[in-house]
Design a protein around this motif. Structure first.
Motif, PDB file in Angstrom:
ATOM      1  N   ILE A  93       0.866  -1.251  -0.010  1.00  0.00           N
ATOM      2  CA  ILE A  93       0.097  -0.082  -0.151  1.00  0.00           C
ATOM      3  C   ILE A  93       0.874   1.311  -0.169  1.00  0.00           C
ATOM      4  O   ILE A  93       0.595   2.309  -0.534  1.00  0.00           O
ATOM      5  CB  ILE A  93      -0.899   0.109   1.349  1.00  0.00           C
ATOM      6  CG1 ILE A  93      -2.043  -1.114   1.160  1.00  0.00           C
ATOM      7  CG2 ILE A  93      -1.602   1.386   1.259  1.00  0.00           C
ATOM      8  CD1 ILE A  93      -2.990  -1.329   2.223  1.00  0.00           C
ATOM      9  N   PHE A  94       1.854   1.298   0.622  1.00  0.00           N
ATOM     10  CA  PHE A  94       2.742   2.517   0.936  1.00  0.00           C
ATOM     11  C   PHE A  94       3.737   2.537   0.005  1.00  0.00           C
ATOM     12  O   PHE A  94       4.545   3.702  -0.396  1.00  0.00           O
ATOM     13  CB  PHE A  94       3.430   2.478   2.190  1.00  0.00           C
ATOM     14  CG  PHE A  94       2.149   2.836   3.288  1.00  0.00           C
ATOM     15  CD1 PHE A  94       1.826   4.160   3.774  1.00  0.00           C
ATOM     16  CD2 PHE A  94       1.371   1.610   3.957  1.00  0.00           C
ATOM     17  CE1 PHE A  94       0.843   4.396   4.560  1.00  0.00           C
ATOM     18  CE2 PHE A  94       0.518   2.067   4.678  1.00  0.00           C
ATOM     19  CZ  PHE A  94       0.252   3.396   5.083  1.00  0.00           C
ATOM     20  N   PHE A  95       4.276   1.502  -0.516  1.00  0.00           N
ATOM     21  CA  PHE A  95       5.422   1.569  -1.734  1.00  0.00           C
ATOM     22  C   PHE A  95       4.978   0.727  -2.995  1.00  0.00           C
ATOM     23  O   PHE A  95       5.862  -0.226  -3.365  1.00  0.00           O
ATOM     24  CB  PHE A  95       6.800   1.151  -1.107  1.00  0.00           C
ATOM     25  CG  PHE A  95       7.055   1.696   0.157  1.00  0.00           C
ATOM     26  CD1 PHE A  95       7.902   2.940  -0.153  1.00  0.00           C
ATOM     27  CD2 PHE A  95       6.734   1.358   1.308  1.00  0.00           C
ATOM     28  CE1 PHE A  95       8.440   3.678   0.996  1.00  0.00           C
ATOM     29  CE2 PHE A  95       7.239   1.937   2.369  1.00  0.00           C
ATOM     30  CZ  PHE A  95       8.012   3.173   2.313  1.00  0.00           C
ATOM     31  N   PRO A  96       3.748   0.888  -3.672  1.00  0.00           N
ATOM     32  CA  PRO A  96       3.289   0.246  -4.352  1.00  0.00           C
ATOM     33  C   PRO A  96       4.465  -0.302  -5.847  1.00  0.00           C
ATOM     34  O   PRO A  96       4.198  -1.245  -6.475  1.00  0.00           O
ATOM     35  CB  PRO A  96       2.239   1.020  -5.175  1.00  0.00           C
ATOM     36  CG  PRO A  96       2.245   2.199  -4.542  1.00  0.00           C
ATOM     37  CD  PRO A  96       3.072   2.459  -3.400  1.00  0.00           C
ATOM     38  N   SER A  97       5.034   0.811  -6.241  1.00  0.00           N
ATOM     39  CA  SER A  97       6.057   0.490  -7.561  1.00  0.00           C
ATOM     40  C   SER A  97       7.120  -0.346  -7.042  1.00  0.00           C
ATOM     41  O   SER A  97       7.495  -1.309  -7.725  1.00  0.00           O
ATOM     42  CB  SER A  97       6.535   1.964  -7.815  1.00  0.00           C
ATOM     43  OG  SER A  97       7.106   2.655  -7.000  1.00  0.00           O
ATOM     44  N   ARG A 108       7.366  -8.701  -9.798  1.00  0.00           N
ATOM     45  CA  ARG A 108       7.739  -9.074 -11.127  1.00  0.00           C
ATOM     46  C   ARG A 108       9.168 -10.006 -11.100  1.00  0.00           C
ATOM     47  O   ARG A 108       9.074 -10.763 -11.783  1.00  0.00           O
ATOM     48  CB  ARG A 108       8.231  -7.720 -12.101  1.00  0.00           C
ATOM     49  CG  ARG A 108       7.312  -7.476 -13.114  1.00  0.00           C
ATOM     50  CD  ARG A 108       7.801  -6.413 -14.204  1.00  0.00           C
ATOM     51  NE  ARG A 108       8.256  -5.337 -13.540  1.00  0.00           N
ATOM     52  CZ  ARG A 108       7.539  -4.230 -13.338  1.00  0.00           C
ATOM     53  NH1 ARG A 108       6.228  -4.193 -13.509  1.00  0.00           N
ATOM     54  NH2 ARG A 108       8.121  -3.317 -12.794  1.00  0.00           N
ATOM     55  N   LEU A 109       9.953  -9.687 -10.243  1.00  0.00           N
ATOM     56  CA  LEU A 109      11.114 -10.477 -10.036  1.00  0.00           C
ATOM     57  C   LEU A 109      10.928 -11.872  -9.537  1.00  0.00           C
ATOM     58  O   LEU A 109      11.418 -12.846 -10.015  1.00  0.00           O
ATOM     59  CB  LEU A 109      12.182  -9.850  -9.008  1.00  0.00           C
ATOM     60  CG  LEU A 109      12.845  -8.650  -9.335  1.00  0.00           C
ATOM     61  CD1 LEU A 109      13.538  -8.129  -8.358  1.00  0.00           C
ATOM     62  CD2 LEU A 109      13.919  -8.939 -10.541  1.00  0.00           C
ATOM     63  N   VAL A 110       9.856 -12.008  -8.579  1.00  0.00           N
ATOM     64  CA  VAL A 110       9.586 -13.356  -7.667  1.00  0.00           C
ATOM     65  C   VAL A 110       8.586 -14.045  -8.891  1.00  0.00           C
ATOM     66  O   VAL A 110       8.957 -15.231  -8.990  1.00  0.00           O
ATOM     67  CB  VAL A 110       9.128 -13.056  -6.784  1.00  0.00           C
ATOM     68  CG1 VAL A 110       8.669 -14.428  -5.968  1.00  0.00           C
ATOM     69  CG2 VAL A 110       9.914 -12.168  -5.628  1.00  0.00           C
ATOM     70  N   VAL A 111       7.497 -13.293  -9.344  1.00  0.00           N
ATOM     71  CA  VAL A 111       6.296 -14.158  -9.627  1.00  0.00           C
ATOM     72  C   VAL A 111       6.624 -14.291 -11.338  1.00  0.00           C
ATOM     73  O   VAL A 111       6.053 -14.907 -12.144  1.00  0.00           O
ATOM     74  CB  VAL A 111       4.981 -13.895  -9.406  1.00  0.00           C
ATOM     75  CG1 VAL A 111       3.945 -14.746  -9.849  1.00  0.00           C
ATOM     76  CG2 VAL A 111       4.963 -13.487  -8.014  1.00  0.00           C
TER      77      VAL A 111
END
Ligand SMILES: [Zn+2]
Length: 244
Positions: free
Chosen positions: A228-232, A239-242
């Motif tokens: 919620i606080f650091f969405p980007s 992206r890296l994990v999934v």
């Protein structure tokens, strides 16, 4: 001051002490706490962390919660004033304070009080509807509630034990209202992953045996906090994990 109020919530809710106008008193000697002993952070320093009546140590949790709340308020404060900015400040700060209270209460008492979950759900519902389409909110909330519920039921059928607490499931339901289907499913997987790593490491270093339950709320809250606080930043990790 809100951090100071949060300390009262953290102490009173799980211990079933009324939040109504009862004056704060020392839990050891019942001495009433004077206004000048109740100033956030400063009073703790001035009292050197001890009750002025019975000299019992005051938990370091009190000034820490006040300090964290103060810093969060400063960091979240809008740079330019507008009613919209103020509105979003209230939202983010309230969500942060709910997270902080749930985190500590779950660590100490292994419960996530309904009242905080409901308050959080109302906040996330309102701001979910402002930011996202209605379907995002409804399906996110639905999946957040039903997916872990189904999973817990399955676990119960196989193992004959209840794996997750009702509070965890309700918290996911509330978070789903804002995070949407994709967000809440990722949250469930990440917090389970984080919980397993920490849980297994605890068992390995023998601080705990396998049958003991670990509070699960803190993992959900850590993941949601970044989400919620650091969405980007969170999307980058996803992206890296999934890979999507
Ligand atoms: Zn005392």
């Amino acid at each position: 001051m809100i951090g100071s109020f949060l300390n009262a919530v953290i102490y009173r809710l799980p211990n079933n002490v009324s939040m109504k106008r009862t004056r704060s008193h020392c839990p050891s000697c019942d001495k009433l706490i004077f206004w000048y002993e109740n100033i956030p952070i400063l009073s703790y320093l001035f009292l050197r962390g001890k009750c002025s009546g019975c000299k019992t140590r005051i938990s370091i949790q009190y000034p820490i919660v006040e300090l964290i709340s103060g810093i969060a308020g400063l960091l979240l404060m809008p740079k330019t004033f507008s009613y919209m900015n103020l509105f979003f400040f209230v939202f983010y700060f309230s969500v942060f304070e709910c997270f902080l209270a749930l985190f500590i209460i779950d660590l100490k008492h292994k419960i996530l009080p309904n009242s905080i979950n409901i308050y959080l759900a109302i906040l996330l519902l309102i701001f979910g509807l402002i930011r996202f389409p209605v379907t995002h909110v409804i399906f996110g909330g639905g999946i957040g509630l039903l997916f872990p519920l189904g999973f817990t039921y399955l676990f119960y059928l196989i193992k004959g034990k209840v794996g997750l607490g009702g509070g965890d499931i309700k918290l996911w339901g509330a978070l789903g209202l804002y995070l949407g289907i994709k967000g809440i499913v990722i949250n469930i997987f990440f917090s389970c992953f984080l919980g397993s790593i920490i849980g297994v490491s605890y068992i390995v270093i023998k601080k705990m045996d396998k049958s003991q339950a670990i509070p699960f709320g803190p993992f959900i809250i850590i993941v949601s906090f970044v989400q919620i606080f650091f969405p980007s930043y969170f999307n980058e990790i996803t992206r890296l994990v999934v890979g999507f």
